[in-house]
Scaffold this motif. Structure first.
Motif, PDB file in Angstrom:
ATOM      1  N   ILE A   1       0.348  -1.301   0.381  1.00 62.95           N
ATOM      2  CA  ILE A   1       0.265   0.301   0.273  1.00 62.95           C
ATOM      3  C   ILE A   1       0.828   1.170   0.485  1.00 62.95           C
ATOM      4  N   PRO A   2       1.222   2.119  -1.074  1.00 65.92           N
ATOM      5  CA  PRO A   2       2.047   2.803  -1.354  1.00 65.92           C
ATOM      6  C   PRO A   2       1.583   4.005  -0.409  1.00 65.92           C
TER       7      PRO A   2
ATOM      8  N   ARG B   1       2.728   7.514   0.993  1.00 69.15           N
ATOM      9  CA  ARG B   1       3.258   9.020  -0.078  1.00 69.15           C
ATOM     10  C   ARG B   1       3.573  10.301   1.359  1.00 69.15           C
ATOM     11  N   GLU B   2       3.991  11.382   0.636  1.00 70.12           N
ATOM     12  CA  GLU B   2       4.847  12.025   1.294  1.00 70.12           C
ATOM     13  C   GLU B   2       3.899  12.724   1.000  1.00 70.12           C
ATOM     14  N   GLU B   3       3.912  13.101  -0.532  1.00 74.43           N
ATOM     15  CA  GLU B   3       2.247  14.389  -0.691  1.00 74.43           C
ATOM     16  C   GLU B   3       0.783  13.968   0.586  1.00 74.43           C
ATOM     17  N   ASN B   4       1.372  12.703   0.758  1.00 76.76           N
ATOM     18  CA  ASN B   4      -0.747  12.717   2.339  1.00 76.76           C
ATOM     19  C   ASN B   4      -0.091  12.680   3.563  1.00 76.76           C
ATOM     20  N   GLY B   5       0.979  13.124   3.372  1.00 82.65           N
ATOM     21  CA  GLY B   5       1.343  13.647   4.825  1.00 82.65           C
ATOM     22  C   GLY B   5       1.191  12.180   5.410  1.00 82.65           C
ATOM     23  N   PHE B   6       2.196  11.634   4.486  1.00 85.17           N
ATOM     24  CA  PHE B   6       2.679   9.795   4.740  1.00 85.17           C
ATOM     25  C   PHE B   6       1.563   8.818   5.839  1.00 85.17           C
TER      26      PHE B   6
ATOM     27  N   SER C   1      -4.236   6.105   1.595  1.00 86.05           N
ATOM     28  CA  SER C   1      -4.775   7.078   1.015  1.00 86.05           C
ATOM     29  C   SER C   1      -6.092   5.783   1.601  1.00 86.05           C
ATOM     30  N   ALA C   2      -7.378   6.032   1.394  1.00 90.58           N
ATOM     31  CA  ALA C   2      -8.548   5.201   1.281  1.00 90.58           C
ATOM     32  C   ALA C   2      -8.537   4.770  -0.186  1.00 90.58           C
ATOM     33  N   GLU C   3      -8.828   5.378  -0.413  1.00 91.63           N
ATOM     34  CA  GLU C   3      -9.011   5.416  -2.318  1.00 91.63           C
ATOM     35  C   GLU C   3      -8.272   3.924  -3.191  1.00 91.63           C
TER      36      GLU C   3
END
Length: 396
Positions: free
Chosen positions: A142-143, A145-150, A153-155
């Motif tokens: 499950i990635p 990501r830094e851009e999601n504040g780590f 992502s549910a989606e």
């Protein structure tokens, strides 16, 4: 030489312990090493907890217990969860473990086999993937990501589920990133699971009391729609500075607790009784030791991240939870393994190269903020001195 079964060829390791061993070897040679590689609090276990264990031994609490753990501790765990998260947990749904890893291992072992898929965070705690591969199941990252504040992502997570998915592992607050997934995202994740009623979830919440700046931990026990397939992992190691005590717990539906009971009886039998008695004392936290430790971790975080972000080549998002700095080193122009080597061999600062936590961590280093602030300041000065190695690259 005797040959073990193929499954043992697929077992990985927790690289932070390899870093620890190298740091200790250098220290034994007379080198001054600041070890920020392993997630072990530098605080003493609070004295009232240690005294409770000593008293328990003197009072004769040193024999076998039920595989699930002593009832007073299971009741105390249920009461603690009710107090903190307003959830109802039966003591029969609680199993006391010698640490957090047994819950990981058992969860993955119960659902992992050839042909199955198990999802796990990447970057994430390395034992997740190691145990998935041991069982013969296919690991599905499950990635994170830094851009999601780590946060996960549910989606993105829900899109990875297939008819072969048996288990999803999530971790918030997260190791190694310090990311905390917000309630809005958890709500979407749980709602999406309604389409997949046969997929189990293991929620690793071992850092649940370590959040900062108003971030709130979301306990998955608060979602009734998944309680019949949820395994919660938690424990005492990080929160109460009790890593060597080997104390953790699982909360799960009774049928899964019964399955775990069989695994316990066939392996370690039970968790040491006197440590369980001390764990009851810890949950009462009569000295507010947890609040004091978390407040100190926040000061260390603020000190380390703000200063590190002034050093060329390093970029670190301020973590919302746990006690790690997850540092992007892509601008150094060097592989993370080489940066980690330079820091350890030349600066005497031990950190862990991010690829140890999964392929998505290849451009990162993890530093554990479990050393006193004066040591962190010393480490930062050393890091800045050796940063001349890549400053020319950064300036271009």
């Amino acid at each position: 030489m005797l040959k073990t079964i193929a499954a043992f060829d697929r077992i990985g390791e927790e690289n932070a312990f390899a870093v620890l061993a190298r740091a200790q070897a250098l220290a034994a040679q007379g080198r001054d090493i600041i070890n920020l590689g392993i997630g072990q609090p530098d605080f003493r276990t609070p004295d009232h907890i240690s005294e409770a264990a000593i008293k328990a031994i003197r009072d004769g609490h040193h024999g076998y217990t039920a595989a699930t753990g002593i009832l007073p501790l299971r009741e105390a765990v249920a009461a603690d969860l009710a107090k903190r998260f307003k959830v109802t947990v039966s003591p029969d749904e609680v199993m006391i473990m010698p640490g957090g890893k047994p819950t990981m291992f058992m969860s993955i072992l119960m659902f992992g086999e050839a042909g199955a898929e198990i999802m796990y965070p990447d970057p994430g705690f390395p034992i997740y993937r190691s145990m998935i591969e041991f069982t013969g199941a296919k690991p599905i990252p499950i990635p994170i990501r830094e851009e999601n504040g780590f946060a996960f992502s549910a989606e993105e997570t829900l899109k990875l589920i297939t008819d072969k998915t048996r288990l999803i592992i999530i971790n918030s607050p997260a190791n190694p990133t310090g990311g905390v997934t917000p309630k809005t995202e958890v709500d979407k994740f749980v709602a999406g699971l309604e389409k997949w009623p046969n997929v189990a979830v293991m929620s690793d919440e071992i850092y649940d009391q370590m959040t900062y700046d108003g971030e709130q931990h979301v306990c998955l026990l608060g979602y009734p729609s998944i309680r019949d397939r949820l395994i919660l992992l938690n424990g005492w190691s990080k929160t109460y500075a009790m890593t060597g005590w080997r104390l953790g717990y699982a909360v799960a539906p009774k049928n899964l607790i019964d399955a775990m009971d069989l695994l316990v009886l066939n392996t370690f039998t039970c968790t040491a009784e006197f440590t369980q008695v001390a764990a009851i004392e810890a949950l009462q936290d009569s000295t507010n030791a947890v609040d004091a430790m978390v407040a100190e971790y926040r000061k260390r975080r603020d000190l380390f991240v703000s200063r590190l972000n002034t050093i060329p080549g390093f970029r670190c998002r301020t973590p919302d939870g746990a006690f790690y700095a997850w540092v992007n080193i892509e601008d150094t122009g060097l592989p993370a393994e080489e940066v980690a080597r330079v820091l350890l061999e030349e600066a005497g600062v031990a950190g862990t190269a991010g690829a140890a936590f999964g392929p998505a961590g290849k451009n990162y280093l993890r530093f554990s903020l479990v050393s006193a602030r004066n040591l962190l300041e010393d480490a930062l000065e050393r890091i800045e001195r050796v940063s001349t190695r890549w400053r020319a690259t950064v300036s271009r």
